[in-house]
Design an enzyme around this catalytic site. Structure first.
Site, PDB file in Angstrom:
ATOM      1  N   GLY A 104      31.053  31.896  41.955  1.00  0.00           N
ATOM      2  CA  GLY A 104      31.498  31.599  40.605  1.00  0.00           C
ATOM      3  C   GLY A 104      30.647  30.503  39.993  1.00  0.00           C
ATOM      4  N   GLY A 115      30.157  27.120  37.482  1.00  0.00           N
ATOM      5  CA  GLY A 115      30.954  25.904  37.324  1.00  0.00           C
ATOM      6  C   GLY A 115      30.723  24.889  38.422  1.00  0.00           C
ATOM      7  N   HIS A 116      29.944  25.275  39.463  1.00  0.00           N
ATOM      8  CA  HIS A 116      29.672  24.375  40.595  1.00  0.00           C
ATOM      9  C   HIS A 116      28.246  23.834  40.557  1.00  0.00           C
ATOM     10  CE1 HIS A 116      33.444  25.568  42.375  1.00  0.00           C
ATOM     11  NE2 HIS A 116      33.086  26.834  42.424  1.00  0.00           N
ATOM     12  N   ASP A 156      34.759  36.584  46.554  1.00  0.00           N
ATOM     13  CA  ASP A 156      33.334  36.713  46.914  1.00  0.00           C
ATOM     14  C   ASP A 156      33.150  37.735  48.029  1.00  0.00           C
ATOM     15  OD1 ASP A 156      31.890  34.579  45.279  1.00  0.00           O
ATOM     16  OD2 ASP A 156      33.533  33.429  46.144  1.00  0.00           O
ATOM     17  N   HIS A 190      38.427  24.153  44.103  1.00  0.00           N
ATOM     18  CA  HIS A 190      39.111  24.723  42.936  1.00  0.00           C
ATOM     19  C   HIS A 190      40.519  24.144  42.841  1.00  0.00           C
ATOM     20  CE1 HIS A 190      36.306  27.647  44.677  1.00  0.00           C
ATOM     21  NE2 HIS A 190      35.883  27.727  43.455  1.00  0.00           N
TER      22      HIS A 190
END
Lengths: 330, 219
Positions: A53, A55-56, A109, A218
């Site tokens: 994802g 955002g990291h 994932d 998260h």
């Protein structure tokens, strides 16, 4: 939460475009999907593909590069990439010698990479998978394969990228990556939540004076909530968990990664690092190398993780090999 | 168009029905997002809407020969576009039910039961989850069971779908009593009690909107 962005639905697209605009000499966009590949690949070598994802940042895109991954398949913010994206990146990298997928162990994932792997096999591209599972707070030692992947992604991608660069076979690169994962242990502490772009509420609730040991990237539940404490006390409690789990003993050599989660400053990380070094020295553990950085972040989440890679001669060779991306150097 | 009781769905009926399902999902984006935000990361609504928009576009621009193709296309578009765990799981729910089925140009409620039985089995296998894990299976499993038990009854499609919709909703209610064992919510453990599962809620919405479409197209 104020956030510098445009429309929520364009966050991923504009992040990737910004990356390509900055580093077009070395990276290119994979047509039609949220993927990037490193331009300077050797057709005879195994390719490593990472992803997850968005955002990291700088993971995962920033860990494509020389001696690292050949490409990255990106999902939307905190959501796994779809199989089509992974497949297109797989087809875009050099894949004659095979492709190794390396990603953090999360249900989404795993489902999407497994499906991409089936699709790639149909196109006669051989694939292998190593799921990073370094977070000791997320499952017991006996259930290592259930653990989540956090900042340990960095060491596993580093080792696999170096092994691929050395010209090893797909099975050998996979073995090295799996070994790096076995030897990598992390634990995080969260002191304040981050906010997903476009969302009004923070990702989770954490009272101002409270912290959570083992909090996931998260906001997943950790080991325990506690009152805020000093940097030294944080380091002590985290090392207690880590050293027991990693079976590190006097005489062992290790690499340390202090990873900030987004809003924690370098100053804070360095303060923790002095305590980590002091404790490891007292226990007779040799710190072969230290990296104090923010590679695996969760927007403006506050906190950090400590990752320990236990070295042997083989892993040391691949850890030492040169690597380069705009956000990582070795 | 049939103005009386609807007992069969043609290829075009299935396409129109799934387009209506897609519109319902898109309109429920914020509702699903809020449910997910309680114990997940709040992206379920956005993800489902992305999938719905993708399959609606593809359904609108394509001609279909069989019902199998309509379902398969719907599922594949969700898998390709959504990402996350729900992309694979909901994609599988639409695409895999028709896999073992001979090509059909018309189905009755027995056919629907067959399709969703295949979907359920595939979802369980792929997601490595079962009833009681606080997932969409908690709504899909009871819905499929009622479809199967109603297959022999002399009911209209609306009645059959209404019954499945109710079973799905009861499943959603039951997820409130369960501690999550899968996905990201798993790590919240006991904290997930009291909250309904967002994926199960989506399954209920899908059955509800199929029932609404059929009801609106009956006489």
């Amino acid at each position: 939460m104020k956030k510098i962005m445009n429309q929520e639905e364009n966050v991923m697209e504009e992040t990737l475009q910004g990356f390509i605009d900055a580093y077009a000499a070395d990276y290119e966009r994979v047509d039609g999907v949220n993927g990037v590949i490193y331009r300077h690949m050797d057709p005879d070598k195994v390719s490593v593909i990472t992803g997850g994802g968005a955002g990291h940042e700088p993971l995962f895109v920033g860990f494509a590069g020389k001696g690292l991954a050949s490409g990255a398949a990106m999902g939307n913010v905190f959501a796994a990439p779809n199989p089509d994206t992974i497949l297109e990146v797989t087809k875009a990298v050099e894949n004659k010698a095979g492709v190794l997928y390396i990603y953090g162990n999360y249900a989404g994932d795993v489902l999407n990479f497994d499906m991409a792997s089936e699709l790639a096999e149909m196109e006669d591209i051989e694939t292998r998978t190593v799921k990073v599972s370094d977070d000791v707070a997320s499952a017991s030692k006996e259930n290592k394969e259930e653990r989540r992947g956090i900042a340990g992604d960095v060491f596993v991608i580093k080792a696999a990228g170096a092994a691929a660069d050395a010209g090893l076979s797909l099975d050998e690169v996979t073995r090295i990556a799996a070994k790096a994962n076995e030897n990598t242990h992390s634990i995080g502490v969260g002191i304040s939540p981050g906010t997903s772009p476009g969302k009004k509420a923070p990702m989770f609730e954490l009272p101002d004076n409270q912290i959570e040991f083992g909090l996931g990237i998260h906001g997943e539940k950790g080991i325990r909530r506690a009152e805020m404490m000093s940097a030294d006390d944080l380091a002590d409690e985290m090392l207690d968990h880590l050293l027991a789990d990693a079976a590190l003993e006097s005489g062992d050599e290790a690499v340390i990664l202090l990873n900030g989660l987004g809003s924690t400053t370098l100053m804070e990380l360095l303060i923790v690092n002095q305590k980590v070094h002091k404790e490891l020295l007292a226990k007779g553990i040799t710190v072969y190398d230290t990296d104090v950085n923010s590679y695996c972040t969760t927007q403006e989440m506050g906190g950090f993780s400590i990752t320990i890679l236990k070295l042997d001669e083989e892993l040391k060779t691949y850890y030492d090999a040169p690597a380069h991306s705009p956000y990582y150097h070795k | 168009m049939e103005k009386q009781t609807m007992n069969h769905l043609s290829v075009d009926d299935v396409k129109q029905m799934l387009l209506y399902v897609g519109e319902t999902i898109t309109a429920s984006k914020d509702y699903l997002g809020q449910i997910d935000a309680e114990i997940g990361d709040g992206d379920h609504g956005t993800g489902m809407a992305t999938g719905a928009e993708a399959f609606m576009k593809k359904l609108r621009e394509s001609e279909f020969e069989t019902i199998n193709d309509v379902f398969k296309t719907t599922g594949m578009e969700m898998m390709k576009s959504m990402g996350g765990a729900s992309g694979i799981i909901f994609g599988t729910m639409f695409s895999d039910g028709v896999k073992q089925l001979e090509s059909k140009s018309s189905i009755d409620h027995t056919g629907l039961a067959d399709i969703f039985r295949g979907s359920l089995d595939s979802v369980k296998k792929r997601g490595k989850a079962d009833v009681g894990d606080k997932t969409m299976i908690d709504a899909l499993d009871p819905a499929v069971q009622t479809l199967e038990s109603d297959a022999s009854k002399e009911w209209t499609l609306t009645e059959v779908l209404k019954h499945a919709e109710e079973a799905a909703w009861n499943g959603v209610e039951e997820t409130k009593q369960i501690t999550a064992k899968h996905g990201r919510a798993k790590t919240l453990g006991e904290r997930t009690k009291g909250y309904q599962d967002a994926g199960a809620t989506s399954v209920w919405l899908i059955f509800k909107s199929m029932r609404e479409w059929v009801e609106q197209h009956e006489g």
